[in-house]
Design an enzyme around this catalytic site. Sequence first.
Site, PDB file in Angstrom:
ATOM      1  N   GLY A  14       0.863  -1.179   0.000  1.00 22.31           N
ATOM      2  CA  GLY A  14       0.000   0.000   0.000  1.00 22.31           C
ATOM      3  C   GLY A  14       0.903   1.233   0.000  1.00 22.31           C
ATOM      4  N   ALA A  16       2.174   3.191   2.322  1.00 16.81           N
ATOM      5  CA  ALA A  16       3.300   3.282   3.265  1.00 16.81           C
ATOM      6  C   ALA A  16       4.462   2.390   2.834  1.00 16.81           C
ATOM      7  CB  ALA A  16       2.840   2.922   4.674  1.00 16.81           C
ATOM      8  N   ALA A  44      -6.061   1.100  -2.016  1.00 18.87           N
ATOM      9  CA  ALA A  44      -6.827   1.074  -3.273  1.00 18.87           C
ATOM     10  C   ALA A  44      -8.255   1.575  -3.061  1.00 18.87           C
ATOM     11  CB  ALA A  44      -6.837  -0.339  -3.831  1.00 18.87           C
ATOM     12  N   ALA A  46      -9.154   3.855  -0.740  1.00 14.58           N
ATOM     13  CA  ALA A  46      -9.213   5.184  -0.117  1.00 14.58           C
ATOM     14  C   ALA A  46      -9.821   6.201  -1.081  1.00 14.58           C
ATOM     15  CB  ALA A  46      -7.811   5.622   0.306  1.00 14.58           C
ATOM     16  N   GLU A 113     -13.189  18.090   4.523  1.00 15.62           N
ATOM     17  CA  GLU A 113     -13.730  16.903   5.184  1.00 15.62           C
ATOM     18  C   GLU A 113     -13.878  17.192   6.674  1.00 15.62           C
ATOM     19  OE1 GLU A 113     -11.475  13.389   4.066  1.00 15.62           O
ATOM     20  OE2 GLU A 113     -11.662  13.900   1.953  1.00 15.62           O
ATOM     21  N   HIS A 229     -16.007   4.837  10.562  1.00  7.46           N
ATOM     22  CA  HIS A 229     -16.408   5.835   9.566  1.00  7.46           C
ATOM     23  C   HIS A 229     -17.924   5.926   9.618  1.00  7.46           C
ATOM     24  CE1 HIS A 229     -16.839   8.084   5.886  1.00  7.46           C
ATOM     25  NE2 HIS A 229     -15.520   8.189   5.795  1.00  7.46           N
ATOM     26  N   ARG A 276     -14.920  12.607  13.014  1.00  3.08           N
ATOM     27  CA  ARG A 276     -15.595  11.354  12.694  1.00  3.08           C
ATOM     28  C   ARG A 276     -16.172  10.617  13.900  1.00  3.08           C
ATOM     29  NH1 ARG A 276     -11.668   8.806   8.348  1.00  3.08           N
ATOM     30  NH2 ARG A 276     -12.341  10.452   6.932  1.00  3.08           N
ATOM     31  N   HIS A 334     -13.020   1.509  10.417  1.00  4.17           N
ATOM     32  CA  HIS A 334     -12.362   2.115   9.257  1.00  4.17           C
ATOM     33  C   HIS A 334     -10.853   2.225   9.436  1.00  4.17           C
ATOM     34  CE1 HIS A 334     -12.075   4.686   5.738  1.00  4.17           C
ATOM     35  NE2 HIS A 334     -11.570   5.684   6.442  1.00  4.17           N
ATOM     36  N   ARG A 369      -8.344   9.754  14.360  1.00  2.98           N
ATOM     37  CA  ARG A 369      -7.603  10.368  13.243  1.00  2.98           C
ATOM     38  C   ARG A 369      -8.433  11.435  12.525  1.00  2.98           C
ATOM     39  NH1 ARG A 369      -7.783   9.406   7.967  1.00  2.98           N
ATOM     40  NH2 ARG A 369      -8.673   7.305   8.050  1.00  2.98           N
ATOM     41  N   SER A 374      -4.366   9.921   6.780  1.00  4.36           N
ATOM     42  CA  SER A 374      -3.739   8.590   6.792  1.00  4.36           C
ATOM     43  C   SER A 374      -2.861   8.349   5.574  1.00  4.36           C
ATOM     44  CB  SER A 374      -4.773   7.482   6.933  1.00  4.36           C
ATOM     45  OG  SER A 374      -5.641   7.481   5.854  1.00  4.36           O
TER      46      SER A 374
HETATM   47  C1  SIN Z   1     -13.301   9.408   3.294  1.00  4.29           C
HETATM   48  O1  SIN Z   1     -13.119   9.657   2.109  1.00  4.29           O
HETATM   49  O2  SIN Z   1     -14.337   9.728   3.883  1.00  4.29           O
HETATM   50  C2  SIN Z   1     -12.250   8.666   4.066  1.00  4.29           C
HETATM   51  C3  SIN Z   1     -11.008   9.443   4.115  1.00  4.29           C
HETATM   52  C4  SIN Z   1     -10.159   9.048   5.302  1.00  4.29           C
HETATM   53  O3  SIN Z   1     -10.233   7.914   5.757  1.00  4.29           O
HETATM   54  O4  SIN Z   1      -9.461   9.921   5.816  1.00  4.29           O
END
Ligand code: SIN
Length: 482
Positions: A14, A16, A44, A46, A113, A229, A276, A334, A369, A374
């Site tokens: 991935g 990282a 993949a 995200a 966001e 999430h 979140r 999540h 987070r 991330s």
């Molecule tokens: C999202 O698109 O809602 C997730 C993004 C994240 O995990 O920071």
Amino acid sequence: MNLPANRLVVVGTGVAGLVTALSAAPRPVLLVGGSPPGSGGCTALAQGGIAAAMAFDDSAADHARDTLAAGAHHNDHDAVHYLVGDAGRAVRWLQAQGVVFDRDGDGLQLGREGGHGCSRIVHAGGDASGQALLQALADAARRAPHITWRAPAWLDAIRLCDGRVSGVALIEARTPPQELECAELVLATGGCGALFAATTNPASADGNGLALALACGARLRDAEFVQFHPTAMDVEQEGALPLITEALRGAGARLVDDQGRAVMDGHHAMGDLAPRDHVARRVWECQQTGTRVWLDATPLKGDWAQRFPTVLALCGRHGIDPRHQRIPVTPAAHFHMGGIAVGLDGSSDVPGLYAVGEVACNGVHGANRLASNSLLEGVVFGRRLGRRLADIRLHAPVHGHPRWVDRGQAADMPALRELRRLAGSALGPVRQRARMRDALDHLAVHPGLGHTWQGKLVVRFLQAALQRRKSLGAHFCVDDAG
Ligand code: SIN
């Protein structure tokens, strides 16, 4: 020349793992991944992008403030300042690797966001950011002469010599495990959402790297902090639930109940764009009273196919047109803020063992987070770790008695389903002490569950959650609220 005993192995392809491997140049790297290059894993899937203070009226200090507020100030301050301070450089480095970020006029398009005080998220391919990053980084890694790929291949065991990593055993399809000498091993194996009944993570994100590191004696940190999430699509299906990106709320979508009433009104000053943990709890509370929660994105204007192609396609597969219909949503596991305890340079307590990305915990995310931190973490700390590993040139010869460490017994599918149900109900967005204790008791008397490596991980998470006496961030327990 890099003798086999000096070998550097990176497990995980991935963001990282790829960034670490690329940044370790010119040191030769053996890169091991469970899926073919450029596919699979959490990266993949995200949809959110990369948070970076790039607007003229934004700053790293503001990004740090939002990261700390979302993390309930449980964060490691040095890690946060390093993350936000390097974010702009990380974006430019990604561009140099071939990532094409979405543009708006002359500059990068910046989205918003949850938990962010302003628009600071860069995307690539709209809501297909993870896939775009993965593709560009995998292509760069394929071109890099210092990287040798092994995929699909899996890490089966680690050899320790006098407590230091000295080898790995790899499994490839249809061949017996192969033992290789190595001096440094990096785990970039992702999170553990697949241990929960409802998750946005793929089946491969089952904590396998974490379990192996713990078996080697690595320290676990902040295990109780599991992020849910708030808007996974609420559909009946086994495996990962489709993610409905928070960027939709950033663009104006609202969370509503069956009657169309906004469910976040009066619950947090940031409303639908609260961090979140708050939003996930609110959705969960509505569900407990029998209210279904929907994401209403129908007022959104603009080009859906360009900005939200992934959500459009995922909804389409379930017969929903989000331009005209509301999307049913539910919280789903999540992201794991906890993980293998590491320093800022990725080193764990086990000499020669490093971890980066979601499997690791350097404290940067605190108790929850911040959105789109991330992928950023994977790039920033992957670059730092790769550069550090590139600089290690001399390896002292390893003496002593070698010992192979594996994860132990794996859960079969029925046991895994039971574990997921148990973890989902005891370690969800809202927890109760009695339920967590019952779950521990259940695992203790059912060795087919509790003695498996997946079961042992869930036990560690439950123990950590029970030890915390006050709710904090993503760990919210009704008995110890606030
Ligand atoms: C999202 O698109 O809602 C997730 C993004 C994240 O995990 O920071």
